[in-house]
Enzyme design. Structure first.
Site, mmCIF file in Angstrom:
data_model
loop_
_atom_site.group_PDB
_atom_site.id
_atom_site.type_symbol
_atom_site.label_atom_id
_atom_site.label_comp_id
_atom_site.label_asym_id
_atom_site.label_seq_id
_atom_site.Cartn_x
_atom_site.Cartn_y
_atom_site.Cartn_z
ATOM 1 N N ASP A 61 0.894 -0.992 0.160
ATOM 2 C CA ASP A 61 0.146 0.016 0.141
ATOM 3 C C ASP A 61 0.802 1.167 0.058
ATOM 4 O O ASP A 61 1.543 1.463 0.869
ATOM 5 C CB ASP A 61 -0.857 0.057 1.295
ATOM 6 C CG ASP A 61 -1.900 1.114 1.271
ATOM 7 O OD1 ASP A 61 -2.528 1.368 0.420
ATOM 8 O OD2 ASP A 61 -1.874 1.789 2.231
ATOM 9 N N THR A 94 -3.177 5.157 -3.872
ATOM 10 C CA THR A 94 -2.367 6.130 -3.203
ATOM 11 C C THR A 94 -0.985 5.708 -3.886
ATOM 12 O O THR A 94 -0.089 6.981 -3.913
ATOM 13 C CB THR A 94 -2.173 5.535 -1.673
ATOM 14 O OG1 THR A 94 -1.988 4.127 -1.727
ATOM 15 C CG2 THR A 94 -3.327 5.953 -0.750
ATOM 16 N N THR A 95 -0.628 4.672 -4.450
ATOM 17 C CA THR A 95 0.706 4.554 -5.278
ATOM 18 C C THR A 95 0.471 5.215 -6.761
ATOM 19 O O THR A 95 1.164 6.199 -6.929
ATOM 20 C CB THR A 95 0.849 3.198 -5.533
ATOM 21 O OG1 THR A 95 0.549 2.442 -4.331
ATOM 22 C CG2 THR A 95 2.345 3.015 -6.041
ATOM 23 N N ASP A 387 -8.976 -0.674 2.149
ATOM 24 C CA ASP A 387 -8.749 0.322 0.781
ATOM 25 C C ASP A 387 -10.074 -0.098 -0.141
ATOM 26 O O ASP A 387 -10.849 0.958 -0.567
ATOM 27 C CB ASP A 387 -7.681 -0.267 -0.123
ATOM 28 C CG ASP A 387 -6.293 0.348 0.581
ATOM 29 O OD1 ASP A 387 -6.230 1.171 1.431
ATOM 30 O OD2 ASP A 387 -5.257 0.196 -0.104
#
Lengths: 527, 535
Positions: A61, A94-95, A387
């Site tokens: 994550d 998020t990446t 997530d």
């Protein structure tokens, strides 16, 4: 004469090209760090904390990785910040947001080297981001009206999100879990109502969704282990000595007999309190604070199930699901709202005993019990599930959906490319660079999967030249495939947030032409 | 170091520990000071104007600030040099007085110092230079008055105000949605402004930010937001026509300030004390209920029992609200802050049309909105943005815009921006120079040259040829006798700032020139710097 130093001794100042270079290098280094975790075949990272115990986290994550890094480079801090915000806002992507911002800066670096002013690049990026958003907006699918289709959309999104995580082996199972849990919320984004309990042991497949509520507590000794048609009083009150709260009160006695008297009075007080509680006509009492042995015994005598020391979240959730109110005084039993549930029983998961409330009044809440081989596994599973839950709950509110697998990036890149051709002036270089950065994402996904990215992306680009094409990268078979058929979808809200915050961050870093670092605060040596 | 000797050749001690101090005198000192001042100005020079760049500032604790606001940069830079500190002060006083133009004033001062250095080299006495500057600044300020325009706005026609705020915002990172933010700022200022008295209390505008969402989601709330939630999770999340009791006493048993002890020595006393305690909580809640309050806002905490009683009596409550927020709430709702339960009366309650709790994002962040207040004169600007630094920068930009709008309400004279006012002043000062006999003439001319440096920096930052552009604009101004020509920073195609709608406030510009001149005068008058040397 030499110019005197204006800044303090340890402070440093970097100007112009050097400052820009420092921020580019920092940002790109961060991007390269998380780049390999992108996509279904992305790799995990091991993070070891420097604190005591040297705790180890294994994760894929982006936000978790970046949060744990200690960074000194200011530009890198900006990227970490956007990743954190993305996590708070939509929970997933998020990446991607860091990778996109990094790619934008990488392209900008080339343009700056070609003597294009950063301000020109920024205005180009802005136009491009707007255009990309509109292009995506035109291709969104909204199945709000059709409940059946919408559910399958959610299912697809959950599967796509989970496929890049450790849960990918059982993504069917977990996607079903997540969708069920979110559908129960009926549109609210309050993820509080979904409780995740981690119990090591068993395999990931054994994880399950429970319709009721599970409290990780034991039932007091000698009390019933199973109650049907329970009436529950949820309380937050001291059940130990119940000290006098008036300030400055103290007991002063002159003989032993007085001590005994007061002790007796204290006991009497507690007994009264317990009587009052029992007078509510309850058969289950849950308290946030400790319950001492004496009141516990009284409860046991009355056949009331007493549960002590539930954490605050647990109490709130329990009050929410059973429809009761959290009580702290017990003088008016008629007006306190009690919680209800059909059945309370003690169940065993693995080695541990838990209390299970089923048939609760409010159907919104539910509990997901995660099973897995190790703590690291469970932690990562929880993050992944979180997530997925975040994305789903956001999608329920904003029902627009786009395809996944690099499809949105290609659609946007195509529109942006066209715009670049129509724009006169230096800006068009920046717009073109924006489209190249967008294409970098499918490229990285393919690279991470060990595929020939150059070939695949070129094929993809050719496919996208046709109108209304659904082509994306099918990582499993290693070729270009129809994303609609493969059922790979993503939430529009996530994609939009990625696009906008990445552009914003890149813009912010590009505008900088000077970095002034103050002298670090002196720490007192503890020698 | 200069030493004095008596007739036997022994050194006099003039300064305490004088051999440990470094000392600069005369022209040396002046040159060192000037170069320090110039160095500060040079840092800010690239931040000037709509195409100005930002700076990253890393604080001693490692926090990162990204900004292009002159005052903020200097404040965070943590300078060590005494003269540089003067420049920081200069920018700060511009910030306090006007709120905008903090970069411009430092650039101006830097240019004045640079010109002064040249004059000093030619042997002109620093005091004469300072006097010349003083005269010149008077001419410039008068000239500004002369070329300024009154402009009219009313509460219904806010367009001119919005335009001015947009000029301010266009140099910041938020210029993507400057229109939106400018409108918000102007509306906020107008709603708290007292147009008859021409006064604006900026304290009534609260600027709040929360990370997440887009910049475009920034909104103006006619009311107050509080970063708190209801004390009990099961209290209603929305209250209409709220009557608010604003308390500064805790829902806890009283704690007298004098030291005391309550001794319990019999069972009866123990029981009475217990009953007493229960009654306390009951009374407190009952008092609030009796006066008709439907919402309690408290500065302190609640006891668990009190909390439940409040919930039980259907009286929503908020705890741990900060003092400043409490005051704002009191002003906005027209209520009185009540320090004791006994003093609660129905008249002291505040009123608000709607109080609601709103949650954000996937974390359980909640904010309380208090809207449609009895006194609409308190507003909140609620900023959303991609990351923390963006929000901080937006806050600073909004502050600038608010100040500009306030200045315009105080004094509705404007001058045109884009360097046009400076160029026009420069021409006027240049022309006036010839009339002064004596050495001051040179200083006045130098002042005119210094004025040119602001438009020059603007042109430089916009990627134009600075000298070429400036001379073209200058000749155009003289030829057509029109003071509205400035630097075309945004590549619009016209030099006429009136057509581009780029305004600045007259007092802001005047203040810039006056403050810059003052500080330069002060620096020029220094001829001896004594500082403890490093040991």
């Amino acid at each position: 004469m030499a110019i005197e130093r204006i800044l303090k001794d340890d402070a440093s100042e970097e100007k112009g090209e050097r400052a820009r270079m420092a921020s580019f290098v920092g940002a790109i280094a961060i991007t390269d760090l998380v780049k390999t975790t992108l996509g279904p075949k992305g790799m995990d990272k091991i993070l070891q904390s420097t604190g005591r115990g040297q705790e180890v986290t294994v994760t894929n994550d982006g936000a978790t990785i970046l949060k744990s890094l200690h960074i000194d480079n200011p530009a890198a801090k900006v990227l970490i910040d956007i990743s954190k915000v993305q996590d708070d806002e939509v929970g997933d992507g998020t990446t991607s947001v860091v990778v996109l911002a990094g790619e934008l800066l990488r392209e900008a670096e080339k343009l700056v080297a070609a003597k294009i002013h950063p301000m020109t690049i920024i205005s180009g990026y802005r136009i491009a981001a707007e255009c990309a958003r509109n292009a995506l907006l035109q291709r969104v699918v909204d199945n709000k009206e059709n409940a059946e289709k919408f559910k399958s959309d959610l299912m697809k999104i959950a599967k796509t999100t989970l496929s890049s995580k450790i849960l990918s082996q059982d993504k069917e199972h977990f996607a079903q879990l997540a969708v069920d849990a979110v559908m129960r919320l009926k549109g609210s984004t309050n993820l509080e109502a979904i409780q995740i309990i981690k119990k090591p042991g068993g395999s990931l497949k054994d994880s399950f969704l429970d319709e009721g509520f599970i409290l990780d507590k034991k039932i007091g000794l000698g009390q019933p282990k199973r109650i049907e048609n329970a009436k529950i009083l949820v309380a937050n009150t001291a059940m130990d000595t119940d000290k006098v709260k008036i300030y400055g009160a103290r007991v002063r006695v002159d003989s032993m007999s007085k001590v005994a008297e007061i002790e007796g009075a204290e006991k009497e007080k507690m007994r009264e309190k317990v009587q009052k509680i029992i007078a509510h006509g309850i058969n289950c009492f849950v308290n946030r604070q400790l319950i001492y042995n004496f009141p516990e015994e009284l409860f046991a005598d009355a056949g009331v199930l007493a549960i002590e020391h539930a954490d605050f979240d647990g109490i709130e959730r329990l009050a929410l699901v059973t429809g009761g109110e959290i009580a702290s005084t017990f003088d008016n039993p008629e007006s306190v709202k009690l919680g209800h549930c059909k059945l309370i029983e003690e169940i065993m998961i693995g080695e541990d005993k838990l209390i299970h409330f089923s048939g609760v009044e409010m159907g919104q809440a539910c509990t997901i019990v995660l099973r897995g081989a190790s703590h690291h596994m469970l932690d990562e599973a929880e993050r992944s599930l979180h997530d997925a839950l975040c994305v789903l709950s956001q999608t329920v509110n904003d029902t627009r959906v786009v395809l996944g697998g690099g499809w949105p990036e290609m659609v946007m890149a195509k529109a942006v490319d066209e715009l670049a051709r129509q724009t006169p002036g230096k800006k068009s270089h920046a717009i073109e660079a924006f489209s190249r950065s967008l294409v970098a994402i499918p490229t990285i996904i393919a690279d991470n999967a060990g595929l020939d990215s150059a070939d695949l992306v070129a094929q993809l680009r050719a496919e996208h030249h046709k109108e209304g094409c659904n082509a994306g990268i099918d990582v499993i078979s290693g070729s270009v495939g129809d994303m609609a058929e493969l059922g790979i979808s993503e939430s529009f809200k996530v994609k939009q947030a990625v696009l906008l915050s990445a552009t914003e961050a890149a813009e912010m870093i590009l505008r900088v032409d000077e970095i002034i670092t103050c002298a670090p605060r002196k720490r007192e040596d503890r020698m | 170091m200069a030493l004095a000797f008596d007739e036997y050749g022994r050194p006099f001690i003039i300064l305490k520990e004088q051999d440990q101090k470094t000392r600069l005198r005369g022209i040396e000192a002046q040159k060192a000071n000037i170069s320090a001042g110039k160095a500060v100005a040079r840092i800010l020079r690239t931040s000037l104007g709509p195409k100005g760049m930002d700076k990253i500032l890393q604080s001693p604790d490692g926090d990162v600030t990204i900004t292009n606001d002159g005052a903020t940069i200097l404040e965070q830079m943590d300078v060590d040099n005494q003269i540089a500190k003067l420049m920081v002060e200069l920018s700060r006083s511009q910030d306090y007085e006007i709120g905008d133009g903090t970069t411009g004033v430092v650039v101006m001062a830097g240019a004045l110092l640079e010109q002064a250095e040249r004059l000093l080299e030619r042997g002109i006495h620093p005091i004469r230079v300072a006097e010349g500057y003083e005269m010149a600044s008077r001419i410039a300020v008068e000239h500004l008055e002369h070329i300024s325009k009154k402009f009219d706005f009313e509460a219904t026609n806010i367009e001119p105000l919005v335009q001015t705020c947009m000029t301010t915002l266009s140099s910041k990172i938020v210029n993507r949605c400057k229109r939106h933010l400018a409108e918000i700022s102007v509306k906020a200022v107008l709603s708290v402004a007292d147009l008859d008295r021409k006064d604006v209390n900026l304290d009534m505008i609260k600027v709040e930010g929360k990370v997440g969402g887009k910049l475009e989601d920034t909104e103006l709330i006619y009311g107050i937001t509080v970063d708190k939630d209801m004390s009990h999770p099961q209290m209603p999340k929305q209250i209409e026509d709220a009557k608010i009791a604003i308390l500064t006493c805790p829902f806890e048993p009283p704690k007298p300030k004098t030291k005391h002890k309550v001794d319990i020595d019999t069972v009866e006393k123990f029981q009475t004390l217990r009953l007493q305690e229960q009654k306390y909580f009951d009374d407190m809640v009952q008092k609030c209920k009796d006066v008709g309050a439907t919402l309690v806002i408290c500065q302190w905490g609640f006891d668990d029992e009190a909390n439940h009683l409040l919930m039980h009596r259907n009286l929503p409550a908020v705890r741990w609200v900060g003092g400043v927020e409490l005051e704002l709430i009191a002003i906005a709702t027209g209520g009185r802050i009540v320090p004791r339960f006994q003093e609660l009366t129905p008249e002291k309650l505040g009123r608000a049309g709607l109080v609601r709790e709103k949650s954000f994002g996937t974390t359980k962040d909640k904010m309380l909105y208090i809207e449609h207040c009895a006194n609409s004169r308190a507003v909140t600007i609620f900023i959303r943005g991609g990351n923390k630094m963006m929000i901080e920068e937006t806050k600073r930009s909004i502050h600038d815009a608010l100040c500009v709008a306030r200045n315009l309400i105080r004094n509705n004279s404007i001058v045109y921006g884009g360097g046009s006012a400076e160029i026009s002043c420069s021409i006027a000062v240049e022309a006036a120079a010839d009339k002064y006999p004596g050495v001051e003439q040179y200083a006045i001319r130098a002042f005119a040259d210094a004025l040119d440096s602001v438009p020059m920096a603007l042109a430089e930052n916009s990627g134009l040829q600075p000298i070429e552009t400036l001379s073209a604009v200058k000749s155009q101004q003289i030829k057509e006798n029109n003071p509205h020509y400035g630097i075309d920073c945004n590549d619009v195609g016209t030099n006429d700032m009136r057509q581009q709608d780029v305004f600045e406030t007259l007092i802001g510009k005047q203040q810039q020139i006056l403050l810059a001149t003052q500080v330069v005068k002060m620096i020029l008058k220094i001829d001896d710097v004594i500082s403890p040397s490093d040991y």
